[in-house]
Design an enzyme around this catalytic site. Sequence first.
Site, PDB file in Angstrom:
ATOM      1  N   GLU A   1     -10.975  -4.238  -3.315  1.00  0.00           N
ATOM      2  CA  GLU A   1     -11.110  -4.361  -4.765  1.00  0.00           C
ATOM      3  C   GLU A   1     -11.603  -5.732  -5.208  1.00  0.00           C
ATOM      4  O   GLU A   1     -12.318  -5.854  -6.201  1.00  0.00           O
ATOM      5  CB  GLU A   1      -9.770  -4.045  -5.449  1.00  0.00           C
ATOM      6  CG  GLU A   1      -9.417  -2.570  -5.525  1.00  0.00           C
ATOM      7  CD  GLU A   1      -8.718  -2.056  -4.288  1.00  0.00           C
ATOM      8  OE1 GLU A   1      -8.150  -0.962  -4.340  1.00  0.00           O
ATOM      9  OE2 GLU A   1      -8.745  -2.749  -3.235  1.00  0.00           O
TER      10      GLU A   1
ATOM     11  N   GLU B   1      -3.194   2.467  -0.724  1.00  0.00           N
ATOM     12  CA  GLU B   1      -2.011   2.543  -1.590  1.00  0.00           C
ATOM     13  C   GLU B   1      -1.346   3.905  -1.468  1.00  0.00           C
ATOM     14  O   GLU B   1      -0.113   4.014  -1.483  1.00  0.00           O
ATOM     15  CB  GLU B   1      -2.413   2.259  -3.036  1.00  0.00           C
ATOM     16  CG  GLU B   1      -2.865   0.821  -3.255  1.00  0.00           C
ATOM     17  CD  GLU B   1      -3.377   0.565  -4.658  1.00  0.00           C
ATOM     18  OE1 GLU B   1      -3.302  -0.589  -5.117  1.00  0.00           O
ATOM     19  OE2 GLU B   1      -3.861   1.529  -5.317  1.00  0.00           O
TER      20      GLU B   1
END
Length: 261
Positions: free
Chosen positions: A132, A112
């Site tokens: 994740e 990210e």
Amino acid sequence: MTSSPIKTVTRGHVLEVTLDRPKANAIDLKTSRIMGEVFTEFRDDPELRVAIITGAGPKFFCPGWDLKAAADGDAADGDYGKGGFGGLQELRGLNKPVIAAVNGICCGGGLELALSADIILAADHASFALPEIRSGTVADAASVKLPKRIPYHIAMEMLLTGRWIDAEEAARWGMINQIHPAETLMDKAREMADVLASGPPLVYAALKEIVREAEALSFQDAMNRITKSQFETVEKLYRSEDQLEGARAFAEGRDPVWKGH
């Protein structure tokens, strides 16, 4: 006295930011807040035109959130500081180019962070993932950004399965710009930064504001905002000495000298 997890070097108009938290360059709340301060200062310093973000060491760019710190009570929903996680993702008004030099493993919040840059260069051994899903959490920023950057089905596969991809596949899908041998990655990043630093900073600012704001607008609405003088950076460019300098340099057959005003 502990050393800072963020190392910075200024080279002319270029700021180099290195994430240096052994063993893996994971980001905890303290590190995120420091990064926010660093990138805010970069945004606000008229002498700085381009930033490079990279990781220390040969193996990790950044794996994202520091799960060990989280286990010790560093809440994932705590105060990340200015600019949100990693200092870049939500930093308002960042109208200068940022290059990510991905020197190794780049996953979770680290991916990210890289996606928050404008240009991504990667070492040939770099790898990318959004793992994740395997820990029962959401890659929130990536869920917003990645399907807009690469083919939807590839983005969703990464989000839904946590699958790893190598640098070649990342380049094939358009996630990164270039692949370089690890030993030349920073040299190539600096070469690109120098090219950008020699360019017109007011044009870069206008481009970044238009691209950022137009993401949520229709084409015609975005064009209307430009023609109605509703982009501050565009209006500043059109009233600037640099705008005149560009025209003069073209007419005189010489390279322009950009001053940023």
